[in-house]
Design a protein around this motif. Structure first.
Motif, PDB file in Angstrom:
ATOM      1  N   PRO A  66       0.718  -1.244  -0.386  1.00 54.49           N
ATOM      2  CA  PRO A  66      -0.036  -0.082   0.104  1.00 54.49           C
ATOM      3  C   PRO A  66       0.191   1.324   0.282  1.00 54.49           C
ATOM      4  N   VAL A  67       0.049   2.095  -0.523  1.00 55.06           N
ATOM      5  CA  VAL A  67       1.262   3.772  -1.048  1.00 55.06           C
ATOM      6  C   VAL A  67       0.172   4.356   0.298  1.00 55.06           C
ATOM      7  N   PHE A  68      -0.803   4.763  -0.520  1.00 51.13           N
ATOM      8  CA  PHE A  68      -2.084   4.759   1.132  1.00 51.13           C
ATOM      9  C   PHE A  68      -3.664   4.220   0.557  1.00 51.13           C
ATOM     10  N   ARG A  69      -4.302   4.353   0.911  1.00 54.95           N
ATOM     11  CA  ARG A  69      -5.618   3.782   1.122  1.00 54.95           C
ATOM     12  C   ARG A  69      -6.067   4.305  -0.280  1.00 54.95           C
ATOM     13  N   GLY A  70      -6.337   2.992  -0.992  1.00 56.88           N
ATOM     14  CA  GLY A  70      -6.843   2.692  -2.747  1.00 56.88           C
ATOM     15  C   GLY A  70      -5.753   3.267  -3.320  1.00 56.88           C
ATOM     16  N   LEU A  71      -4.709   2.715  -3.055  1.00 55.99           N
ATOM     17  CA  LEU A  71      -3.309   2.445  -3.838  1.00 55.99           C
ATOM     18  C   LEU A  71      -2.034   1.998  -3.581  1.00 55.99           C
ATOM     19  N   SER A  72      -1.599   0.827  -4.557  1.00 56.66           N
ATOM     20  CA  SER A  72      -0.768   0.337  -4.054  1.00 56.66           C
ATOM     21  C   SER A  72       0.083  -0.680  -5.169  1.00 56.66           C
ATOM     22  N   ILE A  73       1.537  -0.963  -4.562  1.00 51.18           N
ATOM     23  CA  ILE A  73       1.842  -0.452  -5.682  1.00 51.18           C
ATOM     24  C   ILE A  73       2.918  -2.473  -6.012  1.00 51.18           C
ATOM     25  N   GLN A  74       2.323  -3.010  -6.792  1.00 47.74           N
ATOM     26  CA  GLN A  74       2.293  -4.802  -7.072  1.00 47.74           C
ATOM     27  C   GLN A  74       3.783  -5.021  -8.151  1.00 47.74           C
ATOM     28  N   PRO A  75       4.599  -5.095  -6.840  1.00 46.85           N
ATOM     29  CA  PRO A  75       5.648  -6.276  -7.747  1.00 46.85           C
ATOM     30  C   PRO A  75       5.691  -7.622  -7.811  1.00 46.85           C
ATOM     31  N   GLU A  76       6.317  -8.983  -9.253  1.00 44.12           N
ATOM     32  CA  GLU A  76       5.259 -10.170  -8.900  1.00 44.12           C
ATOM     33  C   GLU A  76       6.809 -10.987  -9.164  1.00 44.12           C
ATOM     34  N   LEU A  77       7.383 -11.734  -8.845  1.00 47.08           N
ATOM     35  CA  LEU A  77       8.770 -12.581 -10.076  1.00 47.08           C
ATOM     36  C   LEU A  77       7.617 -14.010 -10.654  1.00 47.08           C
ATOM     37  N   LEU A  78       7.603 -14.104 -11.811  1.00 41.44           N
ATOM     38  CA  LEU A  78       7.023 -15.433 -12.817  1.00 41.44           C
ATOM     39  C   LEU A  78       7.296 -16.104 -13.784  1.00 41.44           C
ATOM     40  N   TYR A  79       6.987 -17.625 -13.690  1.00 43.21           N
ATOM     41  CA  TYR A  79       7.365 -18.238 -14.986  1.00 43.21           C
ATOM     42  C   TYR A  79       6.428 -17.682 -15.948  1.00 43.21           C
ATOM     43  N   SER A  80       6.360 -17.312 -17.374  1.00 46.70           N
ATOM     44  CA  SER A  80       5.518 -16.587 -17.978  1.00 46.70           C
ATOM     45  C   SER A  80       5.906 -17.519 -19.177  1.00 46.70           C
ATOM     46  N   GLY A  81       4.894 -18.503 -19.667  1.00 48.45           N
ATOM     47  CA  GLY A  81       5.197 -19.276 -21.286  1.00 48.45           C
ATOM     48  C   GLY A  81       4.661 -18.541 -22.220  1.00 48.45           C
ATOM     49  N   LYS A  82       4.901 -18.288 -23.356  1.00 47.23           N
ATOM     50  CA  LYS A  82       4.937 -17.691 -24.519  1.00 47.23           C
ATOM     51  C   LYS A  82       5.091 -18.100 -25.636  1.00 47.23           C
ATOM     52  N   GLY A  83       4.140 -17.656 -26.718  1.00 52.63           N
ATOM     53  CA  GLY A  83       4.866 -17.928 -28.090  1.00 52.63           C
ATOM     54  C   GLY A  83       3.447 -17.683 -29.046  1.00 52.63           C
ATOM     55  N   ALA A  84       3.472 -18.856 -30.420  1.00 55.75           N
ATOM     56  CA  ALA A  84       2.371 -18.664 -30.998  1.00 55.75           C
ATOM     57  C   ALA A  84       3.090 -20.136 -31.294  1.00 55.75           C
ATOM     58  N   LYS A  85       1.498 -20.477 -32.465  1.00 57.05           N
ATOM     59  CA  LYS A  85       1.599 -21.222 -33.729  1.00 57.05           C
ATOM     60  C   LYS A  85       1.094 -20.753 -34.964  1.00 57.05           C
ATOM     61  N   VAL A  86       2.046 -21.791 -35.678  1.00 56.05           N
ATOM     62  CA  VAL A  86       1.466 -21.140 -36.726  1.00 56.05           C
ATOM     63  C   VAL A  86       1.047 -22.626 -37.692  1.00 56.05           C
ATOM     64  N   THR A  87      -0.008 -22.966 -37.928  1.00 52.92           N
ATOM     65  CA  THR A  87      -0.296 -23.962 -38.985  1.00 52.92           C
ATOM     66  C   THR A  87      -0.302 -24.119 -40.561  1.00 52.92           C
ATOM     67  N   TYR A  88       0.341 -25.455 -41.266  1.00 52.66           N
ATOM     68  CA  TYR A  88       0.700 -25.219 -42.939  1.00 52.66           C
ATOM     69  C   TYR A  88       0.073 -26.521 -43.140  1.00 52.66           C
ATOM     70  N   ASP A  89      -0.284 -26.225 -44.190  1.00 47.82           N
ATOM     71  CA  ASP A  89      -0.828 -27.690 -45.498  1.00 47.82           C
ATOM     72  C   ASP A  89      -0.553 -26.876 -47.123  1.00 47.82           C
TER      73      ASP A  89
END
Length: 212
Positions: free
Chosen positions: A66-89
């Motif tokens: 909390p910084v004050f009532r109604g306002l906070s700072i939220q730091p995080e440490l995450l594993y995050s899986g990203k990317g994309a998929k592309v189809t072919y034919d």
């Protein structure tokens, strides 16, 4: 002017809104917790589109300071899986899809504004490090082949971008949705630039968390 007026209105509402407290708490306190969920990710060039969306995971730790009532700072440490998929034919390769699997260690930092007692908006930035990457070829018959010529060294190890989202707090539980908009091109070598051009990361995260 409209953007400025909107920001002023949000901060005015935040100043009157209460920081989420459980029924056992009488004052606002720093919370540390765990969170996890799914990512709906893509790689974009000019505009973010959803036809190449891939499912991933996000899991890690967060703190709400909390910084004050109604306002906070939220730091995080995450594993995050990203990317994309592309189809072919085609005649030579048959049918299937290429999956770009990018595994990041991510550090988001959000400004959290409560617009109601249990409902808040998130806005901030993130930085991440690419810990691992692989590209797989999923053929139509279910066969999975790893394309060994490309790995994490073919991508930019560091990524960064903007984030925004919403969350609902119920006692110590939180349920939320967040969008990450990458600002750095992920390709680093000729091979990945040929395949991806100047593509950047895009991710919609849905998650649940528990704070202590």
């Amino acid at each position: 002017m409209i953007v400025c007026a909107t920001c002023i209105l949000l901060f005015a509402q935040a100043a009157q809104a209460q920081e989420q407290e459980t029924s056992a708490e009488s004052t606002i306190t720093t919370k540390v917790g765990v969170k996890g969920g799914v990512n709906l990710t893509n790689l974009y060039v000019d505009n973010v589109e959803d036809e190449n969306m891939k499912l991933g995971l996000n899991v890690g730790l967060f703190a709400k300071v909390p910084v004050f009532r109604g306002l906070s700072i939220q730091p995080e440490l995450l594993y995050s899986g990203k990317g994309a998929k592309v189809t072919y034919d085609n005649f030579l390769l048959g049918t299937g899809e290429y999956r770009f699997n990018l595994h990041y260690i991510e550090v988001p930092v959000s400004l959290v504004i409560n617009i109601a007692r249990n409902f808040n908006l998130h806005a901030g930035v993130y930085a991440s490090y690419l810990a691992a990457a692989n590209i797989t070829d999923l053929e139509d018959d279910g066969t999975v082949n790893t394309i060994k010529e490309l790995d994490a060294d073919d991508f930019n190890r560091f990524d960064y971008g903007l984030l925004g989202g919403v969350a609902l707090d119920v006692q110590n539980f939180t349920i939320g949705a967040r969008y990450n908009y990458g600002l750095r091109e992920i390709a680093d070598t000729n091979a990945t630039q040929l395949a991806l051009g100047d593509a950047k990361n895009s991710a919609l995260s849905l998650y649940v968390g528990f704070g202590f």
